[in-house]
Design a protein around this motif. Structure first.
Motif, PDB file in Angstrom:
ATOM      1  N   SER A 197       0.813  -1.267  -0.061  1.00  0.00           N
ATOM      2  CA  SER A 197       0.066  -0.086  -0.113  1.00  0.00           C
ATOM      3  C   SER A 197       0.849   1.279  -0.041  1.00  0.00           C
ATOM      4  O   SER A 197       0.434   2.057  -0.681  1.00  0.00           O
ATOM      5  CB  SER A 197      -1.060   0.032   1.163  1.00  0.00           C
ATOM      6  N   SER A 247       0.596   3.952  -3.181  1.00  0.00           N
ATOM      7  CA  SER A 247       0.058   5.386  -2.847  1.00  0.00           C
ATOM      8  C   SER A 247       1.210   6.125  -3.417  1.00  0.00           C
ATOM      9  O   SER A 247       0.958   7.515  -3.756  1.00  0.00           O
ATOM     10  CB  SER A 247      -0.082   5.511  -1.280  1.00  0.00           C
ATOM     11  N   ASP A 293      -5.658  11.362  -0.004  1.00  0.00           N
ATOM     12  CA  ASP A 293      -6.827  11.016  -0.633  1.00  0.00           C
ATOM     13  C   ASP A 293      -7.264  12.269  -1.738  1.00  0.00           C
ATOM     14  O   ASP A 293      -7.769  12.251  -2.796  1.00  0.00           O
ATOM     15  CB  ASP A 293      -8.250  11.115   0.242  1.00  0.00           C
ATOM     16  N   THR A 329     -16.415  -0.884   5.515  1.00  0.00           N
ATOM     17  CA  THR A 329     -17.036  -1.294   4.300  1.00  0.00           C
ATOM     18  C   THR A 329     -18.649  -1.109   4.126  1.00  0.00           C
ATOM     19  O   THR A 329     -18.999  -0.807   2.873  1.00  0.00           O
ATOM     20  CB  THR A 329     -16.548  -2.790   4.040  1.00  0.00           C
ATOM     21  N   ILE A 347     -10.965   5.784  -2.573  1.00  0.00           N
ATOM     22  CA  ILE A 347      -9.688   5.879  -2.129  1.00  0.00           C
ATOM     23  C   ILE A 347      -9.571   6.352  -0.583  1.00  0.00           C
ATOM     24  O   ILE A 347      -8.513   5.786   0.279  1.00  0.00           O
ATOM     25  CB  ILE A 347      -8.895   7.070  -3.133  1.00  0.00           C
ATOM     26  N   THR A 355     -11.692   5.152   1.761  1.00  0.00           N
ATOM     27  CA  THR A 355     -12.012   3.712   2.319  1.00  0.00           C
ATOM     28  C   THR A 355     -10.551   2.999   2.369  1.00  0.00           C
ATOM     29  O   THR A 355     -10.024   2.469   3.275  1.00  0.00           O
ATOM     30  CB  THR A 355     -13.061   3.085   1.609  1.00  0.00           C
ATOM     31  N   TYR A 356     -10.024   2.998   1.342  1.00  0.00           N
ATOM     32  CA  TYR A 356      -8.564   2.471   1.128  1.00  0.00           C
ATOM     33  C   TYR A 356      -7.557   2.974   2.147  1.00  0.00           C
ATOM     34  O   TYR A 356      -6.776   2.137   2.561  1.00  0.00           O
ATOM     35  CB  TYR A 356      -8.038   2.443  -0.286  1.00  0.00           C
ATOM     36  N   SER A 357      -7.522   4.233   2.069  1.00  0.00           N
ATOM     37  CA  SER A 357      -6.485   4.836   2.983  1.00  0.00           C
ATOM     38  C   SER A 357      -6.936   4.810   4.324  1.00  0.00           C
ATOM     39  O   SER A 357      -6.013   4.465   5.210  1.00  0.00           O
ATOM     40  CB  SER A 357      -6.277   6.294   2.665  1.00  0.00           C
ATOM     41  N   PHE A 385      -5.744   0.833   4.814  1.00  0.00           N
ATOM     42  CA  PHE A 385      -4.126   0.320   4.354  1.00  0.00           C
ATOM     43  C   PHE A 385      -3.049   1.608   4.713  1.00  0.00           C
ATOM     44  O   PHE A 385      -2.105   1.358   4.590  1.00  0.00           O
ATOM     45  CB  PHE A 385      -4.215   0.005   3.011  1.00  0.00           C
TER      46      PHE A 385
END
Length: 316
Positions: free
Chosen positions: A21, A25, A173, A242, A276, A278-280, A283
């Motif tokens: 990750s 990024s 983000d 999620t 993005i 949610t990802y950050s 992770f």
């Protein structure tokens, strides 16, 4: 629950996944910054000046025909979009050389296209270069001020490692979302600034939820390795993160499909920003705490059973 996206008691090794990750990024951020300075944003009339005309036609409008007629006027960049009903049309014309008089002349030229038709000119606005410059400056200040406020808020509520981690996560983000605008050459207007600020708020909310659980578990499981506590905290909040993202995305996809062209850029940016963000939160936010050498000793003293440390009891 009837609908469960993430099963209970997951044991995903998120801290190990930071090896993927973090580089991902970094590449996306560098690419976004490079694209911003080389290609640049496709600034809308709000930021580069021009004329906005809103009309209502008698019956469904032929957007293709209107666009073709306006292109014959040689006014440069002209955008024609439906919004609301099929008889509501929004026309955007780029700023014309020649000052205020040239902008006013645009309105007269556009009116000639609709001579003999029952057309109601509901709104006509001319955005000059001075106003557009002030709007661009105000938008940049709004984003910078929001990030600064986040820094102080998280620093006050948590330790400094959490504050810097939240800022870097949110900045990630924002920069990558700006990169999307550059890549797709989406119209960047005041609504885009609103989308960016909304993404900042959403990303921060997710990050604070994760950080709150991390702080709670660091106090409770002080003797456990930091990576183990971080993994456990993210897994415990994974279902909530999620599910929240999914329900938000369902609403945004409906807006993107049925909301019309006027808000499509805004909605697409929001969809990408939620993904993005949610990802950050999953992770990046927690691995930053390892990077900044967070120690469990900074939390309230508790042992693995969640009871206060005997030394703390004695001192009490």
């Amino acid at each position: 629950m009837l609908l469960r996206i993430v099963p209970d008691n997951t044991k995903i090794k998120f801290m190990w996944l930071r090896k993927v990750s973090f580089p991902l990024s970094i590449v996306l951020v560098i690419a976004s910054i490079a694209a911003f300075f080389t290609v640049g944003l496709n600034y809308g009339i709000d930021f580069k000046g021009g004329t906005i005309i809103e009309i209502k036609t008698d019956g469904p409008a032929d957007v293709a025909s209107i666009r073709s007629d306006l292109s014959s006027l040689n006014l440069g960049d002209v955008q024609v979009q439906e919004f609301g009903g099929s008889d509501d049309i929004l026309i955007r014309v780029e700023e014309q050389p020649g000052g205020e008089l040239a902008q006013q002349a645009v309105i007269g030229k556009v009116r000639t296209i609709f001579e003999g038709q029952e057309v109601d000119f509901r709104r006509v606005e001319v955005v000059g270069p001075r106003v557009s410059g002030e709007l661009a400056q105000a938008g940049a200040i709004a984003v910078a001020a929001s990030l600064l406020a986040i820094l102080f808020y998280i620093w006050f509520r948590f330790e400094w490692q959490f504050a810097v981690g939240a800022i870097l996560t949110t900045a990630n983000d924002v920069v990558i979302t700006i990169g999307l605008f550059v890549l797709l050459q989406l119209d960047f207007s005041l609504s885009s600034i609103a989308a960016v600020l909304t993404i900042i708020g959403y990303s921060l909310n997710d990050t604070v939820v994760v950080y709150d659980r991390i702080r709670e578990n660091l106090r409770k499981y002080k003797k456990r390795p930091l990576t183990e506590v971080l993994d456990m905290s993210i897994n415990e909040t994974l279902s909530r993160t999620t599910m929240t993202s999914l329900t938000t995305l369902l609403a945004l996809f409906a807006l993107y499909i049925f909301g019309g062209e006027v808000i499509q850029s805004f909605t697409l940016a929001m969809i990408f920003g939620i993904v993005i963000g949610t990802y950050s939160s999953i992770f990046l936010a927690a691995p930053f705490l390892i990077l900044f050498n967070l120690r469990a000793e900074a939390m309230s003293p508790k042992d693995d059973d969640g009871e206060k440390d005997p030394k703390a009891k004695a001192s009490a």
